[in-house]
Design a protein around this motif. Structure first.
Motif, PDB file in Angstrom:
ATOM      1  N   LYS A  63       0.783  -0.943  -0.567  1.00  0.00           N
ATOM      2  CA  LYS A  63      -0.326   0.584   0.436  1.00  0.00           C
ATOM      3  C   LYS A  63       0.540   0.983  -0.236  1.00  0.00           C
ATOM      4  N   LYS A  64       1.851   0.684   0.804  1.00  0.00           N
ATOM      5  CA  LYS A  64       3.217   2.437   0.975  1.00  0.00           C
ATOM      6  C   LYS A  64       3.561   2.623  -0.499  1.00  0.00           C
ATOM      7  N   LYS A  65       3.549   1.105  -1.265  1.00  0.00           N
ATOM      8  CA  LYS A  65       4.507   1.612  -2.373  1.00  0.00           C
ATOM      9  C   LYS A  65       3.215   2.084  -3.303  1.00  0.00           C
ATOM     10  N   MET A  66       2.194   1.595  -3.724  1.00  0.00           N
ATOM     11  CA  MET A  66       1.011   1.914  -3.982  1.00  0.00           C
ATOM     12  C   MET A  66       1.342   3.632  -4.137  1.00  0.00           C
ATOM     13  N   TYR A  67       0.764   4.224  -3.053  1.00  0.00           N
ATOM     14  CA  TYR A  67       1.076   5.096  -2.526  1.00  0.00           C
ATOM     15  C   TYR A  67       1.922   6.465  -3.321  1.00  0.00           C
ATOM     16  N   HIS A  68       3.300   6.016  -2.878  1.00  0.00           N
ATOM     17  CA  HIS A  68       4.710   6.350  -2.593  1.00  0.00           C
ATOM     18  C   HIS A  68       4.774   6.281  -4.635  1.00  0.00           C
ATOM     19  N   LEU A  69       4.117   5.386  -5.428  1.00  0.00           N
ATOM     20  CA  LEU A  69       4.723   5.677  -7.198  1.00  0.00           C
ATOM     21  C   LEU A  69       3.536   7.229  -7.063  1.00  0.00           C
ATOM     22  N   MET A  70       2.457   7.121  -6.639  1.00  0.00           N
ATOM     23  CA  MET A  70       1.269   8.152  -6.542  1.00  0.00           C
ATOM     24  C   MET A  70       1.827   9.721  -6.634  1.00  0.00           C
ATOM     25  N   LYS A  82     -17.907   8.795  -6.838  1.00  0.00           N
ATOM     26  CA  LYS A  82     -17.795   8.841  -6.079  1.00  0.00           C
ATOM     27  C   LYS A  82     -17.033   9.883  -4.757  1.00  0.00           C
ATOM     28  N   GLU A  83     -17.861  10.767  -4.695  1.00  0.00           N
ATOM     29  CA  GLU A  83     -16.878  11.476  -3.668  1.00  0.00           C
ATOM     30  C   GLU A  83     -16.534  11.382  -2.450  1.00  0.00           C
ATOM     31  N   ARG A  84     -17.678  10.249  -1.617  1.00  0.00           N
ATOM     32  CA  ARG A  84     -17.050   9.570  -0.080  1.00  0.00           C
ATOM     33  C   ARG A  84     -15.828   8.400  -0.477  1.00  0.00           C
ATOM     34  N   ASP A  85     -16.198   7.783  -1.511  1.00  0.00           N
ATOM     35  CA  ASP A  85     -14.938   6.789  -1.713  1.00  0.00           C
ATOM     36  C   ASP A  85     -13.063   7.889  -2.569  1.00  0.00           C
ATOM     37  N   SER A  86     -13.380   8.958  -3.018  1.00  0.00           N
ATOM     38  CA  SER A  86     -12.453   9.642  -2.975  1.00  0.00           C
ATOM     39  C   SER A  86     -11.975  10.218  -1.942  1.00  0.00           C
ATOM     40  N   GLN A  87     -12.716  10.887  -0.863  1.00  0.00           N
ATOM     41  CA  GLN A  87     -12.652  11.110   0.311  1.00  0.00           C
ATOM     42  C   GLN A  87     -11.318  10.014   1.056  1.00  0.00           C
ATOM     43  N   ARG A  88     -12.200   9.071   1.335  1.00  0.00           N
ATOM     44  CA  ARG A  88     -11.105   7.729   1.853  1.00  0.00           C
ATOM     45  C   ARG A  88      -9.933   7.181   1.305  1.00  0.00           C
ATOM     46  N   VAL A  89      -9.583   7.254   0.452  1.00  0.00           N
ATOM     47  CA  VAL A  89      -8.871   7.243  -0.828  1.00  0.00           C
ATOM     48  C   VAL A  89      -7.160   8.813  -0.156  1.00  0.00           C
ATOM     49  N   TYR A  90      -7.733   9.629  -0.348  1.00  0.00           N
ATOM     50  CA  TYR A  90      -7.145  10.935  -0.348  1.00  0.00           C
ATOM     51  C   TYR A  90      -6.909  11.384   1.206  1.00  0.00           C
ATOM     52  N   LYS A  91      -7.656  10.894   2.104  1.00  0.00           N
ATOM     53  CA  LYS A  91      -8.153  10.630   3.568  1.00  0.00           C
ATOM     54  C   LYS A  91      -6.280   9.822   3.679  1.00  0.00           C
ATOM     55  N   SER A  92      -6.444   8.542   3.340  1.00  0.00           N
ATOM     56  CA  SER A  92      -5.045   7.841   3.731  1.00  0.00           C
ATOM     57  C   SER A  92      -3.653   8.332   2.747  1.00  0.00           C
ATOM     58  N   TYR A  93      -3.909   8.437   1.775  1.00  0.00           N
ATOM     59  CA  TYR A  93      -2.886   9.383   0.637  1.00  0.00           C
ATOM     60  C   TYR A  93      -2.111  10.285   1.799  1.00  0.00           C
ATOM     61  N   MET A  94      -2.822  11.052   2.066  1.00  0.00           N
ATOM     62  CA  MET A  94      -2.468  12.788   2.444  1.00  0.00           C
ATOM     63  C   MET A  94      -1.851  12.104   3.920  1.00  0.00           C
ATOM     64  N   ASN A  95      -1.932  10.779   4.932  1.00  0.00           N
ATOM     65  CA  ASN A  95      -1.405  10.294   5.536  1.00  0.00           C
ATOM     66  C   ASN A  95      -0.234   9.233   5.203  1.00  0.00           C
ATOM     67  N   TYR A  96      -0.051   9.064   4.333  1.00  0.00           N
ATOM     68  CA  TYR A  96       1.442   8.806   3.865  1.00  0.00           C
ATOM     69  C   TYR A  96       2.100  10.333   3.591  1.00  0.00           C
ATOM     70  N   ILE A  97       1.740  10.958   2.866  1.00  0.00           N
ATOM     71  CA  ILE A  97       2.443  11.924   2.234  1.00  0.00           C
ATOM     72  C   ILE A  97       3.352  12.624   3.449  1.00  0.00           C
ATOM     73  N   ASN A  98       2.049  12.670   4.721  1.00  0.00           N
ATOM     74  CA  ASN A  98       3.231  13.435   5.962  1.00  0.00           C
ATOM     75  C   ASN A  98       3.887  12.890   6.717  1.00  0.00           C
ATOM     76  N   ARG A  99       3.375  11.167   6.783  1.00  0.00           N
ATOM     77  CA  ARG A  99       5.178  10.437   6.034  1.00  0.00           C
ATOM     78  C   ARG A  99       6.550  10.905   5.989  1.00  0.00           C
ATOM     79  N   LEU A 100       5.962  10.656   4.613  1.00  0.00           N
ATOM     80  CA  LEU A 100       7.058  10.574   3.624  1.00  0.00           C
ATOM     81  C   LEU A 100       7.865  12.218   3.869  1.00  0.00           C
ATOM     82  N   SER A 101       6.985  13.374   4.458  1.00  0.00           N
ATOM     83  CA  SER A 101       8.027  14.496   4.275  1.00  0.00           C
ATOM     84  C   SER A 101       8.545  14.719   5.551  1.00  0.00           C
ATOM     85  N   GLN A 102       8.398  14.199   6.868  1.00  0.00           N
ATOM     86  CA  GLN A 102       9.304  13.940   8.161  1.00  0.00           C
ATOM     87  C   GLN A 102      11.090  12.547   6.839  1.00  0.00           C
ATOM     88  N   ASP A 103      10.094  11.580   6.325  1.00  0.00           N
ATOM     89  CA  ASP A 103      11.336  10.953   6.459  1.00  0.00           C
ATOM     90  C   ASP A 103      12.540  11.463   4.741  1.00  0.00           C
TER      91      ASP A 103
END
Length: 440
Positions: free
Chosen positions: A268-275, A348-369
């Motif tokens: 999952k992290k790999k998917m977000y990182h490629l995005m 489907k906005e609800r599905d979009s928001q769910r993915v976006y939230k997870s994606y942003m969580n990854y970006i926040n961790r990436l910014s620390q890395d």
């Protein structure tokens, strides 16, 4: 129904005889109590405590007891209070006689008691907003959602201090009339909650448009409707101010180079990182990842490219040439990308928001890395912005080419990505004129 009044001993003995007309189905209850009016007098004011749907409100009856002992069991004692007692009884009967199913809250009960014709048309600000949303035609789902968020925000503002704010009446001279001062308080409340001016302007604009829709449809039905309380209480930023903020959203390209060196093992992290890498190297907006064909590579005469139309943009066609490096990233992401949330043009906005939230969580961790240092957090939009700035100001691409890659207008690109400072403009002119001199 028979009302028995005992003037000499006690008051408000109202007997409902069996077999007579039943009391309306209501949960509105009224009791009376004394309130001290002066420190140096035994005179007391009588107030009504009204209870409705777990809410309470107190109102003055403008009836007084000359001494506290004259008030017992919720009423006045003595023949001298005969007329006052009748008024209290009538007030209690009137309020408790209302059918509670006709009201949403206790404020509506009071509006109706004070003479507002609330049963024929919406009369409170939250009802106005509800009407505006339900009668807004041809609104995109995202726009409608933004308006709903604005309304929810105003409801929280009301609840932040119920002693001052309420579900305001939109009728002039109502005891709870809404004024512009309340809208200004709302703006200050938004600021205190950390919202920036851009978001505040968007909230106020949404509420203003909902009120205008209601007003335009009821202007001939409600002659004493208040003026729009959200009109001209916020100021849109100037183009220069917006451009300055846009340029400040850029991030140093060295951070992108750091991102490329990270290799996540988690799928999952790999998917977000490629995005992240695709956004930084193509400027693709996050919402585009939700399309079924967003990663379909088109083969042009000059090489591979991503070609499509931006979601929810009338004129948002984009063409992005892929280098071998970026093409490899796209091919690696395609089989592991999440299920699309845009199918058959249905978003489907609800599905979009769910993915976006997870994606942003990854970006926040990436910014620390990558030890990201900036006053503002790293976001999906800033990755797209970094690409546009890199193309305009580092790679010196022409503005219309960048506009086509981003799926934006030329004006948008100039306002958001072009660093047209004096130094940059002079340097660009110098380089171009020197090339011309060599050619000659």
């Amino acid at each position: 129904m028979e009302v028995l009044l005992k003037c000499g001993s006690s008051l408000l003995n109202i007997n409902l005889k069996k077999g007579n007309m039943k009391r309306p189905n209501t949960n509105i209850n009224v009791t009376f109590y004394l309130k001290k009016t002066s420190k140096n007098s035994d005179r007391r004011g009588i107030y009504a405590n009204i209870t409705f749907r777990s809410q309470q409100s107190q109102i003055a009856t403008k009836i007084y007891a000359n001494h506290p002992d004259h008030f017992q069991r919720g009423g006045l004692i003595g023949y001298e209070y005969h007329e006052q007692n009748i008024k209290l009884i009538e007030m209690k009967k009137k309020l408790e006689g209302y059918d509670g199913h006709l009201f949403n809250d206790i404020d509506m009960v009071l509006d109706h008691y004070y003479g507002g014709d609330i049963l024929n048309y919406p009369s409170t600000i939250l009802e106005v907003f509800e009407y505006g949303i339900s009668h807004s035609k041809d609104l995109m789902e995202k726009t409608k959602r933004r308006k709903e968020v604005s309304v929810n925000s105003f409801e929280r503002f009301i609840k932040s201090n119920t002693n001052i704010y309420s579900n305001f009446s939109v009728i002039k001279k109502s005891p709870r009339q809404m004024f512009r001062a309340h809208s200004i308080d709302y703006v200050e409340w938004l600021k205190n909650n950390g919202l920036e001016n851009t978001s505040i302007v968007a909230y106020i604009s949404g509420l203003k448009s909902l009120f205008n829709l209601f007003k335009n449809n009821h202007i001939d039905q409600i002659p004493n409707l208040i003026d729009n309380p959200f009109e001209k209480i916020t100021k849109q930023e100037s183009k220069s101010e917006r451009k300055k903020k846009a340029l400040n959203r850029s991030i140093d390209w060295s951070y992108i180079e750091k991102m490329k060196k990270i290799k996540p093992n988690n799928p999952k992290k790999k998917m977000y990182h490629l995005m992240v890498l695709i956004q930084a190297h193509t400027g693709l907006a996050f919402i585009e990842f939700g399309k079924e064909d967003c990663l379909e590579i088109s083969q042009t005469i000059h090489g591979p490219a991503l070609i499509g139309t931006r979601q929810k943009r009338k004129e948002g066609d984009y063409i992005i040439f892929l280098t071998k490096e970026v093409e490899a990233i796209v091919k690696e992401l395609k089989p592991i990308l999440f299920e699309p949330y845009i199918k058959d043009r249905q978003y489907k906005e609800r599905d979009s928001q769910r993915v976006y939230k997870s994606y942003m969580n990854y970006i926040n961790r990436l910014s620390q890395d990558i030890s990201f240092q900036d006053d503002k957090p790293l976001t999906s939009h800033r990755l797209r912005h970094a690409f546009g700035m890199h193309c305009m100001n580092d790679l010196k691409m022409q503005v219309h080419i960048v506009a086509k890659m981003m799926g934006d207008s030329v004006e948008t690109v100039l306002n958001n990505y072009a660093d047209l400072s004096t130094d940059n403009v002079v340097l660009e002119q110098k380089e171009q004129l020197e090339k011309m001199s060599v050619a000659v």
